[in-house]
Every structure is written in C-alpha cells, then in structure tokens.
Motif scaffolding. Structure first.
Motif, PDB file in Angstrom:
ATOM      1  N   THR A   9     -24.839   4.111 -20.949  1.00 59.03           N
ATOM      2  CA  THR A   9     -25.002   4.067 -22.515  1.00 59.03           C
ATOM      3  C   THR A   9     -26.109   2.775 -23.343  1.00 59.03           C
ATOM      4  OG1 THR A   9     -23.223   5.845 -22.151  1.00 59.03           O
ATOM      5  CG2 THR A   9     -23.013   4.762 -24.566  1.00 59.03           C
ATOM      6  N   PRO A  10     -26.797   2.574 -24.297  1.00 56.43           N
ATOM      7  CA  PRO A  10     -27.373   2.014 -24.985  1.00 56.43           C
ATOM      8  C   PRO A  10     -26.487   1.395 -25.833  1.00 56.43           C
ATOM      9  CG  PRO A  10     -28.452   4.110 -24.642  1.00 56.43           C
ATOM     10  CD  PRO A  10     -27.572   4.709 -24.000  1.00 56.43           C
ATOM     11  N   ARG A  17     -24.229  -0.207 -21.221  1.00 55.31           N
ATOM     12  CA  ARG A  17     -22.867   0.060 -19.984  1.00 55.31           C
ATOM     13  C   ARG A  17     -23.112   1.405 -19.015  1.00 55.31           C
ATOM     14  NH1 ARG A  17     -19.483   2.549 -23.015  1.00 55.31           N
ATOM     15  NH2 ARG A  17     -19.095   4.517 -22.280  1.00 55.31           N
ATOM     16  N   TYR A  18     -22.946   1.261 -17.454  1.00 56.06           N
ATOM     17  CA  TYR A  18     -22.867   1.591 -16.615  1.00 56.06           C
ATOM     18  C   TYR A  18     -21.119   1.569 -16.981  1.00 56.06           C
ATOM     19  CZ  TYR A  18     -28.092   0.161 -16.778  1.00 56.06           C
ATOM     20  OH  TYR A  18     -29.214  -0.135 -16.659  1.00 56.06           O
ATOM     21  N   ASP A  19     -21.182   3.323 -16.846  1.00 58.54           N
ATOM     22  CA  ASP A  19     -20.003   4.404 -16.085  1.00 58.54           C
ATOM     23  C   ASP A  19     -20.053   4.446 -14.919  1.00 58.54           C
ATOM     24  OD1 ASP A  19     -18.533   3.039 -18.653  1.00 58.54           O
ATOM     25  OD2 ASP A  19     -19.852   4.334 -19.265  1.00 58.54           O
ATOM     26  N   LEU A  20     -18.796   4.623 -13.865  1.00 60.52           N
ATOM     27  CA  LEU A  20     -18.889   4.966 -12.480  1.00 60.52           C
ATOM     28  C   LEU A  20     -17.436   5.496 -12.288  1.00 60.52           C
ATOM     29  CD1 LEU A  20     -20.393   5.212  -9.853  1.00 60.52           C
ATOM     30  CD2 LEU A  20     -19.423   3.036  -9.050  1.00 60.52           C
ATOM     31  N   THR A  21     -17.663   6.497 -11.967  1.00 60.12           N
ATOM     32  CA  THR A  21     -16.674   7.491 -11.532  1.00 60.12           C
ATOM     33  C   THR A  21     -17.071   7.432 -10.019  1.00 60.12           C
ATOM     34  OG1 THR A  21     -16.163   9.002 -13.789  1.00 60.12           O
ATOM     35  CG2 THR A  21     -14.938   9.191 -11.655  1.00 60.12           C
ATOM     36  N   THR A  22     -15.646   7.556  -9.221  1.00 60.82           N
ATOM     37  CA  THR A  22     -15.553   6.824  -7.166  1.00 60.82           C
ATOM     38  C   THR A  22     -15.187   8.300  -7.255  1.00 60.82           C
ATOM     39  OG1 THR A  22     -13.617   6.408  -7.486  1.00 60.82           O
ATOM     40  CG2 THR A  22     -15.073   4.185  -7.591  1.00 60.82           C
ATOM     41  N   ARG A  23     -15.037   8.172  -6.121  1.00 61.01           N
ATOM     42  CA  ARG A  23     -14.534   9.289  -4.583  1.00 61.01           C
ATOM     43  C   ARG A  23     -13.523   9.747  -5.235  1.00 61.01           C
ATOM     44  NH1 ARG A  23     -13.620   8.227   0.614  1.00 61.01           N
ATOM     45  NH2 ARG A  23     -13.916   6.573   0.674  1.00 61.01           N
ATOM     46  N   VAL A  30     -20.176  -1.448 -16.209  1.00 57.49           N
ATOM     47  CA  VAL A  30     -20.350  -2.710 -16.510  1.00 57.49           C
ATOM     48  C   VAL A  30     -21.248  -2.819 -18.104  1.00 57.49           C
ATOM     49  CG1 VAL A  30     -21.940  -4.107 -15.793  1.00 57.49           C
ATOM     50  CG2 VAL A  30     -20.188  -2.757 -13.942  1.00 57.49           C
ATOM     51  N   VAL A  31     -21.000  -3.948 -18.077  1.00 57.98           N
ATOM     52  CA  VAL A  31     -21.700  -3.747 -19.577  1.00 57.98           C
ATOM     53  C   VAL A  31     -22.804  -4.983 -18.682  1.00 57.98           C
ATOM     54  CG1 VAL A  31     -22.001  -4.424 -21.797  1.00 57.98           C
ATOM     55  CG2 VAL A  31     -20.178  -3.171 -20.674  1.00 57.98           C
TER      56      VAL A  31
END
Length: 161
Positions: A9-10, A17-23, A30-31
């Motif tokens: 997301t800019p 911002r980077y969003d990660l959903t783990t398994r 992380v911004v």
C-alpha cells in the motif's frame, strides 16, 4: 503448504507498507520509509487489528536484519559466487571517510585490489554500475565483488579516514 500473501500500500509522503499474512494466519507489516528506515510490526492473533509489537529500524539495522533473515551464503539467487572464489559484500562509507565527497575513480579500488564496486545504495536509491566520476558520500553502501582478499583490501581503502 499455502503461499504467503503479501500486499503493498503506497503511503504518500511516507513510503510503502507491505503486509504479510503467514500460513499460520499471523499478520506482519513493514513500512519502508522514504529515508531508508523501516518499521516492522506484528499483530495479535486474537485481534488482527491490534499491534502487539512495533520496532523502528534505521537503514543499517534493517540491512542487518535482512542479512540475518537471508544470509548471502544461503541465497542461490543472490550472488552465489563462493564456488567461483568470489564474494560480494556491502561496505558502508562513513561520514568521516577520506573518500566522502571524492570521486569513485580516485579510490583506484579496481586497480589496487581487483575488486569491483558494482552498485551504490544511497538512502532509498540504488545506483548500478557507478562510473569513475561518481561522487561518493558518507552513508553510501557500496556493493563490492571480488576475491575475499580483494574485498578486504577494498574495505581497508574505503575505511581510510
């Protein structure tokens, strides 16, 4: 095993911002700030909108964390050169370095050591294949490739104050 989902997301004026959903359905973000800093956040499993951890990292701390998470000797895509007798290293130029403000060619690193500076990381920008007339600045991170001895000699040259 399911693939991790990453979205970006800019954030105008801030970065991305980077969003990660783990398994395991854990949400991390992380911004990536425009100045190279990073903010790492982890969210509660019982309330994915509630932040349980937030850590602000300087550019150097973020680079160290990346190196810890993805050491170059374990990354087949990132300069798998050790079997060829070559290594790749990140060398930071201090603000008090003799070379701060001087031209890359003045260092004579390739001539003196056989090692090559293949890129310079400056703030949030990467400069690939810098020319001899490239002006170095304190805080630059130089990506150097060569033999272990050549890279160590380049580090000694760049460490001159």
């Amino acid at each position: 095993m399911g693939r991790s989902r990453v979205s970006s997301t800019p954030l105008p004026g801030i970065g991305v911002r980077y969003d990660l959903t783990t398994r395991e359905q854990r949400r991390l973000s992380v911004v990536a700030h425009r100045d190279g800093a990073r903010t790492f956040s982890a969210y509660r499993t019982d309330d994915p909108d509630a932040c349980s951890l937030s850590v602000h990292l300087t550019p150097n701390e973020a680079a160290a964390l990346i190196d810890a998470l993805m050491p170059t000797h374990h990354s087949p895509n990132l300069l798998s050169t050790t079997e060829l007798g070559l290594v790749a290293e990140r060398l930071e130029l201090s603000g008090t370095s003799y070379w701060n403000g001087r031209l890359l060619g003045e260092t004579r690193i390739r001539t003196e050591t056989g090692a090559s500076i293949v890129a310079v990381l400056r703030r949030a920008e990467a400069i690939p294949s810098p020319a001899p007339d490239f002006r170095l600045a304190g805080g630059d991170t130089l990506i150097v490739i060569g033999t272990r001895e050549g890279v160590e000699a380049a580090a000694a040259i760049l460490g001159r104050e």
